[in-house]
Motif scaffolding. Structure first.
Motif, PDB file in Angstrom:
ATOM      1  N   LEU A   1       1.871 -25.135 -63.192  1.00 46.86           N
ATOM      2  CA  LEU A   1       1.364 -24.535 -61.956  1.00 46.86           C
ATOM      3  C   LEU A   1       2.134 -23.275 -61.581  1.00 46.86           C
ATOM      4  N   LYS A   2       3.429 -23.250 -61.923  1.00 47.40           N
ATOM      5  CA  LYS A   2       4.247 -22.079 -61.604  1.00 47.40           C
ATOM      6  C   LYS A   2       4.022 -20.935 -62.587  1.00 47.40           C
ATOM      7  N   LYS A   3       3.689 -21.258 -63.832  1.00 49.53           N
ATOM      8  CA  LYS A   3       3.603 -20.240 -64.876  1.00 49.53           C
ATOM      9  C   LYS A   3       2.205 -19.671 -65.088  1.00 49.53           C
ATOM     10  N   PHE A   4       1.162 -20.403 -64.657  1.00 51.90           N
ATOM     11  CA  PHE A   4      -0.208 -19.962 -64.908  1.00 51.90           C
ATOM     12  C   PHE A   4      -1.026 -19.957 -63.618  1.00 51.90           C
ATOM     13  N   PRO A   5      -1.867 -18.940 -63.458  1.00 51.02           N
ATOM     14  CA  PRO A   5      -2.862 -19.036 -62.391  1.00 51.02           C
ATOM     15  C   PRO A   5      -3.821 -20.181 -62.736  1.00 51.02           C
ATOM     16  N   VAL A   6      -4.002 -21.116 -61.826  1.00 50.39           N
ATOM     17  CA  VAL A   6      -4.879 -22.262 -62.058  1.00 50.39           C
ATOM     18  C   VAL A   6      -5.987 -22.245 -61.012  1.00 50.39           C
ATOM     19  N   ALA A   7      -7.234 -22.151 -61.466  1.00 51.71           N
ATOM     20  CA  ALA A   7      -8.355 -22.051 -60.531  1.00 51.71           C
ATOM     21  C   ALA A   7      -8.677 -23.385 -59.865  1.00 51.71           C
ATOM     22  N   GLU A   8      -8.613 -24.471 -60.630  1.00 48.38           N
ATOM     23  CA  GLU A   8      -9.000 -25.777 -60.077  1.00 48.38           C
ATOM     24  C   GLU A   8      -8.210 -26.894 -60.755  1.00 48.38           C
ATOM     25  N   VAL A   9      -7.759 -27.825 -59.951  1.00 52.56           N
ATOM     26  CA  VAL A   9      -7.080 -29.014 -60.454  1.00 52.56           C
ATOM     27  C   VAL A   9      -7.958 -30.230 -60.173  1.00 52.56           C
ATOM     28  N   ILE A  10      -8.179 -31.045 -61.205  1.00 52.28           N
ATOM     29  CA  ILE A  10      -8.967 -32.268 -61.058  1.00 52.28           C
ATOM     30  C   ILE A  10      -8.059 -33.448 -61.335  1.00 52.28           C
TER      31      ILE A  10
ATOM     32  N   CYS B   1      -3.407 -24.484 -54.707  1.00 56.92           N
ATOM     33  CA  CYS B   1      -4.412 -24.845 -55.706  1.00 56.92           C
ATOM     34  C   CYS B   1      -5.626 -25.512 -55.060  1.00 56.92           C
ATOM     35  N   SER B   2      -6.772 -25.243 -55.643  1.00 49.59           N
ATOM     36  CA  SER B   2      -7.989 -25.964 -55.263  1.00 49.59           C
ATOM     37  C   SER B   2      -7.979 -27.296 -55.999  1.00 49.59           C
ATOM     38  N   VAL B   3      -8.003 -28.391 -55.246  1.00 48.10           N
ATOM     39  CA  VAL B   3      -7.887 -29.720 -55.838  1.00 48.10           C
ATOM     40  C   VAL B   3      -9.126 -30.542 -55.515  1.00 48.10           C
ATOM     41  N   SER B   4      -9.627 -31.255 -56.527  1.00 46.80           N
ATOM     42  CA  SER B   4     -10.768 -32.145 -56.304  1.00 46.80           C
ATOM     43  C   SER B   4     -10.551 -33.435 -57.078  1.00 46.80           C
ATOM     44  N   TYR B   5     -11.173 -34.506 -56.589  1.00 44.63           N
ATOM     45  CA  TYR B   5     -11.113 -35.781 -57.295  1.00 44.63           C
ATOM     46  C   TYR B   5     -12.189 -35.812 -58.376  1.00 44.63           C
ATOM     47  N   ALA B   6     -11.861 -36.439 -59.479  1.00 41.83           N
ATOM     48  CA  ALA B   6     -12.828 -36.582 -60.564  1.00 41.83           C
ATOM     49  C   ALA B   6     -13.994 -37.445 -60.094  1.00 41.83           C
ATOM     50  N   LYS B   7     -15.183 -36.928 -60.227  1.00 42.54           N
ATOM     51  CA  LYS B   7     -16.380 -37.666 -59.812  1.00 42.54           C
ATOM     52  C   LYS B   7     -17.286 -37.860 -61.013  1.00 42.54           C
ATOM     53  N   PRO B   8     -17.500 -39.111 -61.429  1.00 42.44           N
ATOM     54  CA  PRO B   8     -18.370 -39.359 -62.586  1.00 42.44           C
ATOM     55  C   PRO B   8     -19.738 -38.707 -62.414  1.00 42.44           C
ATOM     56  N   GLY B   9     -20.171 -38.031 -63.461  1.00 45.32           N
ATOM     57  CA  GLY B   9     -21.460 -37.339 -63.410  1.00 45.32           C
ATOM     58  C   GLY B   9     -21.316 -35.847 -63.203  1.00 45.32           C
ATOM     59  N   ASN B  10     -20.191 -35.400 -62.635  1.00 43.89           N
ATOM     60  CA  ASN B  10     -19.979 -33.969 -62.448  1.00 43.89           C
ATOM     61  C   ASN B  10     -19.853 -33.282 -63.805  1.00 43.89           C
ATOM     62  N   THR B  11     -20.457 -32.103 -63.913  1.00 44.34           N
ATOM     63  CA  THR B  11     -20.395 -31.340 -65.155  1.00 44.34           C
ATOM     64  C   THR B  11     -19.849 -29.944 -64.900  1.00 44.34           C
TER      65      THR B  11
END
Length: 306
Positions: free
Chosen positions: A121-130, A157-167
């Protein structure tokens, strides 16, 4: 060994020397991070190494796991190895032309999967964390996990929970979340984020550390888990990788992330026996080093670093 483009062996050796010398100088403090990144980005790895429209790298991080997906339009990182693997992962990503991460999946909060997540997280720009949704009573209170949560907030960081079915469309290849779903008890391994990556006629199944109970839950949903390449669950443990699950996945290849002479005996002989019985060709990071699968949508190409 790495596959080189015809006539590109000299260029490849030169590129490797530049990459590793730059990394050594940066880690020793002789050059700044900005100058290091400029040096690395100047190396045209695509012109040197055989490249494919999709690459999946099982990075050798010992008895831990870290997987890079290089797709036409997005970079995905699944897990970040153990504590102390950060520089190794960073160097591998930079050497392969990856300087930002579009999706960072932390499959579950165990140290051999999120140990160097804060470093990433410190070394790379991260768009989304799941990350997986874990019922409150099972959420770990380890210092490592709490530091990771602090880093997520600090890096905004933008953080989201893993949701089955998401693509997630990666520019042709599509990554789909299959699990976890619901209360799976107090075994954090079973909350691992499970995903399937499909690129035309080829596919990859990523399993984290799911064990028998989670495998049975996925099979009960009658989800299509068939794949060309299978990420051996829980480093090839016999508490995972049940025969029924492997038979349903029916892969041509499997990749096992494990450390040489590890204390757990991974991969377990029962799993290796199932691989052989089902005709699955398997690779191990302890024996093969980095294992890289390339796909053009129809064929699979495999290179290793050992």
């Amino acid at each position: 060994m790495k596959a080189y483009k015809p006539g590109g062996l000299f260029a490849a050796l030169f590129a490797i020397i530049i990459i590793f010398m730059s990394a050594a100088l940066y880690e020793s403090g002789f050059i700044t991070e900005e100058f290091y990144l400029r040096l690395i980005s100047a190396v045209d790895t695509e012109a040197v190494f055989e490249s494919h429209e999709l690459e999946v790298h099982f990075i050798d991080v010992g008895q831990a796991e870290c997987i890079l997906i290089k797709a036409p339009e997005k970079n995905v990182l699944i897990d970040a190895g153990e504590i102390g693997c950060g520089n190794e992962i960073t160097n591998h990503l930079h050497a392969n032309g990856v300087f930002s991460i579009d999706i960072f999946i932390t499959t579950h909060p165990h140290s051999d999967h999120i140990g160097s997540a804060e470093h990433i997280l410190k070394k790379f720009p991260v768009a989304e964390v799941i990350m997986p949704y874990i019922p409150e009573e099972y959420i770990p209170t380890t210092a490592l996990f709490e530091d990771f949560l602090v880093a997520l907030e600090k890096e905004n960081c933008s953080v989201s929970y893993a949701k089955p079915g998401n693509t997630y469309d990666l520019g042709g290849p599509v990554l789909k979340i299959l699990a976890p779903d619901g209360d799976l008890g107090d075994n954090l391994n079973n909350y691992s984020v499970v995903t399937k990556l499909v690129y035309e006629e080829t596919s990859f199944l990523f399993t984290g550390d799911i064990e028998k109970e989670a495998e049975e839950a996925i099979l009960a949903l009658e989800e299509d888990i068939s794949c060309t390449v299978y990420n051996a669950a829980h480093h090839g443990s016999s508490t995972s990788n049940t025969y029924a699950f492997l038979a349903a996945a029916a892969p041509e290849y499997a990749a096992v992330s494990c450390g040489l002479n590890n204390d757990y005996g991974h991969p377990h002989r029962e799993v290796v026996s199932s691989f052989k019985e089902l005709g699955i060709k398997y690779f191990r990071t302890d024996y093969d080093g980095d294992v890289i699968f390339g796909s053009d949508g129809e064929n699979i190409y495999i290179t290793t670093s050992k």
